[in-house]
Write an enzyme that holds these catalytic residues in place. Sequence first.
Site, PDB file in Angstrom:
ATOM      1  CD1 TRP A 110     -26.045 -28.196 -60.232  1.00 37.54           C
ATOM      2  CD2 TRP A 110     -24.242 -28.909 -61.346  1.00 37.54           C
ATOM      3  NE1 TRP A 110     -25.026 -27.306 -59.986  1.00 37.54           N
ATOM      4  CE2 TRP A 110     -23.910 -27.716 -60.642  1.00 37.54           C
ATOM      5  CE3 TRP A 110     -23.259 -29.535 -62.110  1.00 37.54           C
ATOM      6  CZ2 TRP A 110     -22.618 -27.159 -60.694  1.00 37.54           C
ATOM      7  CZ3 TRP A 110     -21.992 -28.970 -62.153  1.00 37.54           C
ATOM      8  CH2 TRP A 110     -21.678 -27.807 -61.460  1.00 37.54           C
ATOM      9  CG  HIS A 127     -27.591 -41.649 -62.691  1.00 38.19           C
ATOM     10  ND1 HIS A 127     -27.345 -41.555 -64.035  1.00 38.19           N
ATOM     11  CD2 HIS A 127     -26.703 -40.800 -62.092  1.00 38.19           C
ATOM     12  CE1 HIS A 127     -26.352 -40.680 -64.234  1.00 38.19           C
ATOM     13  NE2 HIS A 127     -25.961 -40.212 -63.074  1.00 38.19           N
ATOM     14  CE  LYS A 168      -8.039 -41.335 -73.688  1.00 37.83           C
ATOM     15  NZ  LYS A 168      -7.549 -42.657 -74.159  1.00 37.83           N
TER      16      LYS A 168
HETATM   17  S1  PPS Z   1     -22.522 -38.793 -65.154  1.00 40.81           S
HETATM   18  O1  PPS Z   1     -21.558 -38.664 -64.030  1.00 40.81           O
HETATM   19  O2  PPS Z   1     -23.281 -40.032 -65.064  1.00 40.81           O
HETATM   20  O3  PPS Z   1     -23.372 -37.609 -65.274  1.00 40.81           O
HETATM   21  O4  PPS Z   1     -21.616 -38.893 -66.462  1.00 40.81           O
HETATM   22  P1  PPS Z   1     -22.134 -38.820 -67.972  1.00 40.81           P
HETATM   23  O5  PPS Z   1     -22.300 -37.409 -68.367  1.00 40.81           O
HETATM   24  O6  PPS Z   1     -23.278 -39.739 -68.166  1.00 40.81           O
HETATM   25  O7  PPS Z   1     -20.911 -39.457 -68.766  1.00 40.81           O
HETATM   26  C1  PPS Z   1     -19.660 -38.822 -68.883  1.00 40.81           C
HETATM   27  C2  PPS Z   1     -19.031 -39.325 -70.151  1.00 40.81           C
HETATM   28  O8  PPS Z   1     -19.663 -38.697 -71.286  1.00 40.81           O
HETATM   29  C3  PPS Z   1     -18.674 -38.026 -72.033  1.00 40.81           C
HETATM   30  N1  PPS Z   1     -19.224 -36.836 -72.709  1.00 40.81           N
HETATM   31  C4  PPS Z   1     -19.204 -36.660 -74.044  1.00 40.81           C
HETATM   32  N2  PPS Z   1     -18.763 -37.466 -75.030  1.00 40.81           N
HETATM   33  C5  PPS Z   1     -18.866 -36.990 -76.301  1.00 40.81           C
HETATM   34  N3  PPS Z   1     -19.368 -35.787 -76.615  1.00 40.81           N
HETATM   35  C6  PPS Z   1     -19.823 -34.939 -75.659  1.00 40.81           C
HETATM   36  N4  PPS Z   1     -20.292 -33.745 -75.998  1.00 40.81           N
HETATM   37  C7  PPS Z   1     -19.760 -35.387 -74.297  1.00 40.81           C
HETATM   38  N5  PPS Z   1     -20.101 -34.835 -73.105  1.00 40.81           N
HETATM   39  C8  PPS Z   1     -19.769 -35.737 -72.153  1.00 40.81           C
HETATM   40  C9  PPS Z   1     -17.614 -37.682 -71.003  1.00 40.81           C
HETATM   41  O9  PPS Z   1     -16.408 -37.302 -71.602  1.00 40.81           O
HETATM   42  C10 PPS Z   1     -17.544 -38.993 -70.241  1.00 40.81           C
HETATM   43  O10 PPS Z   1     -16.960 -40.059 -70.997  1.00 40.81           O
HETATM   44  P2  PPS Z   1     -15.391 -40.421 -70.985  1.00 40.81           P
HETATM   45  O11 PPS Z   1     -15.299 -41.723 -71.731  1.00 40.81           O
HETATM   46  O12 PPS Z   1     -14.957 -40.554 -69.563  1.00 40.81           O
HETATM   47  O13 PPS Z   1     -14.717 -39.304 -71.715  1.00 40.81           O
END
Ligand code: PPS
Length: 285
Positions: free
Chosen positions: A71, A99, A249
């Site tokens: 952040w 956002h 996840k």
């Molecule tokens: S926020 O609060 O808007 O900043 O959240 P954001 O970072 O946009 O979204 C969080 C989801 O992104 C997944 N995430 C990842 N997925 C795959 N690979 C990597 N490296 C990765 N980093 C963050 C994170 O796990 C959240 O998704 P979910 O489905 O809840 O796991």
Amino acid sequence: EADLYSVYKGVYMPNLIHTETSLQYFQNFTFRAEDILLVTYPKSGTTWMQEVVPLIVSGGDPTSVETMPNWDRVPWLEEIRTSTLNLEGRPSPRMLTTHFHYTMMPPSFFKVKPKVIYVLRNPKDVFTSIFHYSKMASFLVTPDSQTEFLQKFLDGNVIFGSWFDHVSGWLNADDKDRIMYISYEEMIMDLKDSVRRISQFLEKPLDDEVISKIADRCLFKNMKQNNMSNYSAVPHEIMDPTKSQFLRKGIAGDWKNQLTAAEADYFDAVYKDKMKDVKYKFVWD
Ligand code: PPS
């Protein structure tokens, strides 16, 4: 909603993170043409891109992702602490996040036309991710039930409003040649190729070996270990990791474990109606 959220330009925003002052700061923010702006609807891949983009810009040097929280590294312009970060003093290219919907962007954005990376994600997975996030984050309204929260999501009565409006607004933006659209699912399918395409868009071509290293660092399992990116620095009263993890996840298609068949059908029907005028080939369609 009444206590936790305020309405700004028609959408709910959590009071703990956005104040009148922080929103005013963004409204008056002066962009530079060299800025790189990451734009997402919440839960669409923000944190992931906050890791990828700095690594590309630094040519693979991990210093900033190892020493600065996400952040501060790629700050949200609408966030409460941003005005204290002295973005005016940062060298170009500055890396910034929002956002905001297209229609909410401040005047300087339309004048200066910085580069934009817009990340989209299957809205059923966005819903699933927000649903779990809402249970662990104290600044979000806790869903009463999945059914109730699904209706709120589809109606846009959640933070940052409607997914449908956000995505269609940014897809219909003017000056699309300065916007790169990329989906979470493409990054899941081929992260290395995604990193390469982003580096090309940012006019920062990198050696194949560097691209591989960046992609490896940004794998879910590796980012989960990075304390500057996994939200472990947030006090547990604000984000409770015993309820759900921020890096939860990290897969495509988890909605299949979350929505009932009837909920998924209902979601599809609403989606079809709301997206009927949007001409874009979504990877999940
Ligand atoms: S926020 O609060 O808007 O900043 O959240 P954001 O970072 O946009 O979204 C969080 C989801 O992104 C997944 N995430 C990842 N997925 C795959 N690979 C990597 N490296 C990765 N980093 C963050 C994170 O796990 C959240 O998704 P979910 O489905 O809840 O796991």
